[in-house]
Design an enzyme around this catalytic site. Structure first.
Site, PDB file in Angstrom:
ATOM      1  N   ALA A 150      28.486  50.500  59.182  1.00  0.00           N
ATOM      2  CA  ALA A 150      27.260  51.099  59.700  1.00  0.00           C
ATOM      3  C   ALA A 150      26.373  50.031  60.335  1.00  0.00           C
ATOM      4  CB  ALA A 150      26.491  51.796  58.579  1.00  0.00           C
ATOM      5  N   CYS A 151      25.760  50.407  61.424  1.00  0.00           N
ATOM      6  CA  CYS A 151      24.760  49.539  62.061  1.00  0.00           C
ATOM      7  C   CYS A 151      23.670  50.430  62.624  1.00  0.00           C
ATOM      8  CB  CYS A 151      25.390  48.640  63.120  1.00  0.00           C
ATOM      9  SG  CYS A 151      25.997  49.500  64.573  1.00  0.00           S
ATOM     10  N   SER A 152      22.766  49.854  63.324  1.00  0.00           N
ATOM     11  CA  SER A 152      21.616  50.622  63.815  1.00  0.00           C
ATOM     12  C   SER A 152      22.025  51.866  64.584  1.00  0.00           C
ATOM     13  CB  SER A 152      20.723  49.740  64.688  1.00  0.00           C
ATOM     14  OG  SER A 152      20.206  48.684  63.917  1.00  0.00           O
ATOM     15  N   MET A 194      20.957  45.369  59.561  1.00  0.00           N
ATOM     16  CA  MET A 194      20.516  46.451  58.673  1.00  0.00           C
ATOM     17  C   MET A 194      20.408  46.007  57.218  1.00  0.00           C
ATOM     18  SD  MET A 194      22.462  49.887  60.041  1.00  0.00           S
ATOM     19  CE  MET A 194      22.352  50.588  58.424  1.00  0.00           C
TER      20      MET A 194
END
Length: 101
Positions: free
Chosen positions: A7-9, A58
């Site tokens: 997951a990232c922005s 994040m």
């Protein structure tokens, strides 16, 4: 089958890393599902994962995500910034497999 979530922005910067990880997994004949999401979907998608890696940008969300990860019994870790910057899919895949075992 092992399930690895990144997951990232927005899910865009980890998509290239996912592609590299899939290439390595295919070469090794590993049965894994690897996918990337943006921060708006991480909360729901982590329910389907064995391990969650979050992008270095994040890291501020890790504490919040740790609580849910503990309830789900999954590992969560911030992607090593060097591996992330180099798009080193092999290093991230190896770490994911270590955490799952």
């Amino acid at each position: 089958m092992k399930r690895i979530l990144l997951a990232c922005s927005s899910g865009m910067s980890t998509s290239l890393l996912v592609s590299k990880m899939k290439e390595i997994a295919k070469l090794r004949n590993l049965k894994v599902e690897i996918w990337a999401v943006g921060n708006e979907k991480v909360d729901t998608d982590m329910e389907k994962a064995d391990v969650l890696f979050i992008g270095p940008q994040m890291r501020f969300l890790k504490k919040k995500l740790d609580k849910k990860a503990d309830k789900l019994g999954i590992h969560i870790e911030v992607i090593d910034s060097i591996a992330y910057g180099r798009v080193d899919g092999e290093a991230v895949l190896n770490r994911a497999l270590e955490l799952i075992h």
